[in-house]
Design a protein around this motif. Structure first.
Motif, mmCIF file in Angstrom:
data_model
loop_
_atom_site.group_PDB
_atom_site.id
_atom_site.type_symbol
_atom_site.label_atom_id
_atom_site.label_comp_id
_atom_site.label_asym_id
_atom_site.label_seq_id
_atom_site.Cartn_x
_atom_site.Cartn_y
_atom_site.Cartn_z
ATOM 1 N N ARG A 1 -4.674 -9.003 16.855
ATOM 2 C CA ARG A 1 -4.679 -9.686 16.066
ATOM 3 C C ARG A 1 -6.224 -9.810 15.310
ATOM 4 N N LEU A 2 -5.792 -9.738 13.824
ATOM 5 C CA LEU A 2 -7.016 -10.242 13.289
ATOM 6 C C LEU A 2 -8.462 -11.615 13.965
ATOM 7 N N ALA A 3 -9.522 -11.320 14.022
ATOM 8 C CA ALA A 3 -10.196 -12.689 13.904
ATOM 9 C C ALA A 3 -10.195 -13.217 12.882
ATOM 10 N N ASP A 4 -10.254 -15.280 13.473
ATOM 11 C CA ASP A 4 -10.098 -15.847 12.825
ATOM 12 C C ASP A 4 -9.386 -16.037 11.764
ATOM 13 N N GLY A 5 -7.866 -15.334 11.597
ATOM 14 C CA GLY A 5 -7.186 -15.307 11.097
ATOM 15 C C GLY A 5 -7.112 -14.534 9.408
ATOM 16 N N GLY A 6 -7.614 -13.631 9.535
ATOM 17 C CA GLY A 6 -8.128 -12.946 8.572
ATOM 18 C C GLY A 6 -6.193 -11.963 8.383
ATOM 19 N N SER A 7 -6.568 -10.867 7.849
ATOM 20 C CA SER A 7 -5.442 -10.865 7.167
ATOM 21 C C SER A 7 -5.357 -9.645 6.840
ATOM 22 N N GLY A 8 -4.025 -9.046 7.572
ATOM 23 C CA GLY A 8 -3.774 -7.225 7.744
ATOM 24 C C GLY A 8 -3.802 -6.925 6.560
ATOM 25 N N TYR A 9 -3.014 -7.629 5.558
ATOM 26 C CA TYR A 9 -3.138 -7.511 3.937
ATOM 27 C C TYR A 9 -4.236 -6.833 2.636
ATOM 28 N N GLY B 1 -15.462 -4.965 16.401
ATOM 29 C CA GLY B 1 -15.768 -6.405 15.888
ATOM 30 C C GLY B 1 -14.182 -7.536 15.372
ATOM 31 N N LEU B 2 -13.648 -6.793 14.499
ATOM 32 C CA LEU B 2 -12.612 -7.128 13.444
ATOM 33 C C LEU B 2 -11.274 -8.114 14.332
ATOM 34 N N PHE B 3 -11.307 -7.839 15.281
ATOM 35 C CA PHE B 3 -9.730 -8.346 16.054
ATOM 36 C C PHE B 3 -10.189 -9.560 17.345
ATOM 37 N N ASP B 4 -9.939 -9.956 17.678
ATOM 38 C CA ASP B 4 -9.445 -10.977 18.665
ATOM 39 C C ASP B 4 -9.347 -10.937 19.380
ATOM 40 N N LYS B 5 -7.441 -9.780 19.915
ATOM 41 C CA LYS B 5 -6.963 -9.367 20.997
ATOM 42 C C LYS B 5 -6.515 -9.167 20.416
ATOM 43 N N ILE B 6 -6.552 -7.878 21.337
ATOM 44 C CA ILE B 6 -5.301 -6.409 20.994
ATOM 45 C C ILE B 6 -4.207 -6.617 22.693
ATOM 46 N N TYR B 7 -3.474 -6.144 22.458
ATOM 47 C CA TYR B 7 -2.222 -6.240 23.028
ATOM 48 C C TYR B 7 -1.723 -5.179 24.037
ATOM 49 N N ILE C 1 -8.656 8.820 15.380
ATOM 50 C CA ILE C 1 -8.637 7.835 15.513
ATOM 51 C C ILE C 1 -10.186 8.250 14.889
ATOM 52 N N ALA C 2 -10.529 9.028 15.629
ATOM 53 C CA ALA C 2 -13.047 8.883 15.120
ATOM 54 C C ALA C 2 -12.512 8.449 13.531
ATOM 55 N N ARG C 3 -11.453 8.541 12.331
ATOM 56 C CA ARG C 3 -11.822 7.947 10.857
ATOM 57 C C ARG C 3 -10.962 6.994 10.799
ATOM 58 N N LEU C 4 -10.355 6.181 11.775
ATOM 59 C CA LEU C 4 -10.100 5.259 12.084
ATOM 60 C C LEU C 4 -11.188 3.998 12.177
ATOM 61 N N ALA C 5 -12.222 4.875 13.419
ATOM 62 C CA ALA C 5 -13.615 3.850 13.555
ATOM 63 C C ALA C 5 -14.010 3.743 12.719
ATOM 64 N N HIS C 6 -14.286 5.791 11.834
ATOM 65 C CA HIS C 6 -15.369 5.173 10.636
ATOM 66 C C HIS C 6 -15.163 4.383 10.220
ATOM 67 N N SER C 7 -14.390 4.196 9.458
ATOM 68 C CA SER C 7 -13.372 3.239 8.162
ATOM 69 C C SER C 7 -13.925 2.569 8.664
ATOM 70 N N PHE C 8 -13.466 1.952 9.862
ATOM 71 C CA PHE C 8 -13.445 0.448 10.228
ATOM 72 C C PHE C 8 -15.533 0.331 10.287
ATOM 73 N N LYS C 9 -16.237 0.739 9.865
ATOM 74 C CA LYS C 9 -17.945 0.709 9.515
ATOM 75 C C LYS C 9 -17.939 0.463 8.196
ATOM 76 N N ASN C 10 -17.333 0.171 7.901
ATOM 77 C CA ASN C 10 -17.736 -0.019 5.893
ATOM 78 C C ASN C 10 -17.277 -0.847 5.741
ATOM 79 N N ILE C 11 -16.406 -2.086 6.515
ATOM 80 C CA ILE C 11 -15.179 -3.341 5.875
ATOM 81 C C ILE C 11 -16.628 -3.849 6.372
ATOM 82 N N ASN C 12 -16.027 -5.470 6.043
ATOM 83 C CA ASN C 12 -17.009 -6.224 5.644
ATOM 84 C C ASN C 12 -16.779 -7.585 6.651
ATOM 85 N N LYS C 13 -16.914 -7.994 7.353
ATOM 86 C CA LYS C 13 -16.635 -8.948 8.593
ATOM 87 C C LYS C 13 -17.222 -9.951 8.615
#
Length: 355
Positions: free
Chosen positions: A298-306, A282-288, A343-355
Motif C-alpha cells: 500500500r502506497l504511503a499517504d494515499g498515493g496512487s498506483g496509477y 520508502g514508497l509504501f506504508d504497508k507490505i502484506y 528485482i534489482a531493476r525495479l529497486a533502481h527504478s524506485f530511486k528515480n521516483i519523487n517521494k
C-alpha cells in the motif's frame, strides 16, 4: 486542457491494467516490443520445468485423446486424487471457474474479498446475488444457508495462506456448496484440501497449472470433486478442449518433480528480495505478508498506483494496481516475484521516483 489530457491518460492506464499480464497493450502505448517490458503485473513463475524442445515429437495429425488419459495420469501422480474423486480438465482456470458456476447456477454466492475480479464478473453474468465478506476483518461472518462460497487460498492479491479447518466446518454446517481455488498453493508447503473432497459431495477444488509451472500460454486448469459431481459437470463440456501440444508440454512439466522443491526455495528467496526492495523504496506504508509468488503493498499517504505506474514507464516496468479488487483502492499495488535481475531493476527504478 492539460488536466483533460492527464485524466485521459489515467483512464487508458486503468484499462490496460484491469488484469495483469497485458504486456501487448502496454508495449504499444510505450512504443516498444512486448519482450522489452518488465512485467511485475502477472504472477507467473519466471522459471519453467522443461524446454519447448520436448514438443518436437508431438504428432499433430490425429485428434488428441478426448479423455485426456495420459495427462490425467500425470496429474494424479503429482496431485494424488482420493478414492471416489475425479477431475475434469479445462482450457485454463478461468474457463473452469465459468463452467462450474454456469453448471451450479447458484442463487446466493459468497465471495471472500479481496478477490480476483473474474468471480464477481461471472456472478454478474449469471444473475447471482453476491454477498461479499471482508476476510481481513470479518472472516467468520454469518453466511446464507445453502449458499455457494468461494475462497482462494493462498489469497490474491495479498498471498495470505489460511488454515481452512474451521471455515470448512462452518460452511458444511450451513449446507453450502464450497469452491476452493488453490491456483497458488504449490508455491507453499501447505497441504491441499483435496482430501476433504472425498467426504463432502459439494466441495470443488480448482487448480491452475500455468502459474507454478511458468507457462501462461499453456492454458490448463482442472476441477477436483466427487465422481458424481464431475460427471454432472462433464455433461456440458465439449470434447478436445486441450491441444496435443498443451497436453504434451504439461505431462513433461509435471514429471519434473525436482522442480517443485527448487521453485519453492527460489520463490521464498526472491520474495524476500522483493520485500526488501519495496521496503527500502520508502514508497509504501504497508507490505502484506504473503506465501505465494507475489506481494501486495500500500502506497504511503494515499498515493496512487496509477501515478506510480506512470513514473515506472521510462523503465518499461508494468505493475498491477488493485483498485478493481473489492475492498481495495488504487493505493494498493501488487508485484509478482521475478528473478534477481528484474528485482534489482525495479529497486533502481524506485530511486528515480519523487517521494
Amino acid at each position: 486542457m492539460p488536466g483533460v489530457v492527464q485524466s485521459l491518460l489515467w483512464q487508458i492506464l486503468k484499462l490496460s491494467m484491469n488484469h495483469g499480464g497485458n504486456i501487448y497493450r502496454f508495449a504499444r502505448r510505450l512504443g516498444c516490443l512486448p519482450e522489452q517490458v518488465l512485467d511485475f503485473s502477472a504472477n507467473i513463475n519466471p522459471e519453467q520445468p522443461v524446454d519447448l524442445s520436448c514438443l518436437q515429437g508431438v504428432q499433430l495429425t490425429p485428434y488428441a485423446d478426448p479423455d485426456y488419459g495420459q495427462l490425467k495420469q500425470a496429474i494424479n501422480q503429482r496431485y494424488p486424487v482420493p478414492a471416489g474423486v475425479d477431475l475434469e480438465l479445462f482450457n485454463g482456470a478461468s474457463a473452469a471457474i465459468f463452467a462450474l458456476l454456469r453448471g451450479l447456477q447458484p442463487k446466493d454466492l459468497v465471495l471472500y474479498t479481496p478477490l480476483y475480479g473474474e468471480y464477481a464478473h461471472i456472478a454478474g453474468e449469471l444473475g447471482c446475488k453476491v454477498h461479499n465478506i471482508d476476510r481481513f476483518g470479518q472472516i467468520m461472518a454469518d453466511i446464507p444457508q445453502h449458499s455457494t462460497v468461494i475462497f482462494v487460498n493462498p489469497s490474491t492479491p495479498d498471498g495470505r495462506l489460511y488454515e481452512l479447518r474451521d471455515l470448512l466446518a462452518k460452511w458444511q454446517a450451513a449446507d453450502c456448496t464450497i469452491i476452493i481455488d488453490e491456483s497458488f498453493l504449490d508455491f507453499s508447503q501447505a497441504d491441499s484440501v483435496a482430501e476433504y473432497t472425498a467426504h463432502y459431495a459439494k466441495l470443488y477444488l480448482i487448480k491452475s497449472l500455468s502459474k507454478f509451472y511458468g507457462c501462461a500460454g499453456i492454458r490448463i486448469g482442472f476441477i477436483l470433486a466427487v465422481t458424481a459431481a464431475i460427471k454432472e459437470l462433464q455433461r456440458f463440456e465439449p470434447a478436445w478442449k486441450l491441444s496435443s501440444l498443451d497436453m504434451a508440454y504439461m505431462r513433461q512439466a509435471l514429471a519434473n518433480t525436482a522442480f517443485i522443491e527448487r521453485t519453492r526455495r527460489q520463490t521464498a528467496h526472491l520474495r524476500d528480495l522483493l520485500h526488501h526492495a519495496l521496503q527500502n523504496s520508502g514508497l509504501f506504508d504497508k507490505i502484506y505478508p504473503g506465501q505465494a509468488n507475489f506481494l501486495l503493498a500500500r502506497l504511503a499517504d494515499g498515493g496512487s498506483g496509477y501515478q506510480l505506474q506512470e513514473q515506472l514507464e521510462p523503465s518499461r516496468i508494468l505493475i498491477r494496481v488493485c483498485d478493481n479488487f473489492e475492498g481495495l483502492d488504487e493505493s494498493h499495488v501488487r508485484f509478482a516475484v521475478k528473478d534477481e535481475l528484474a528485482i534489482a531493476r525495479l529497486a533502481h527504478s524506485f530511486k528515480n521516483i519523487n517521494k
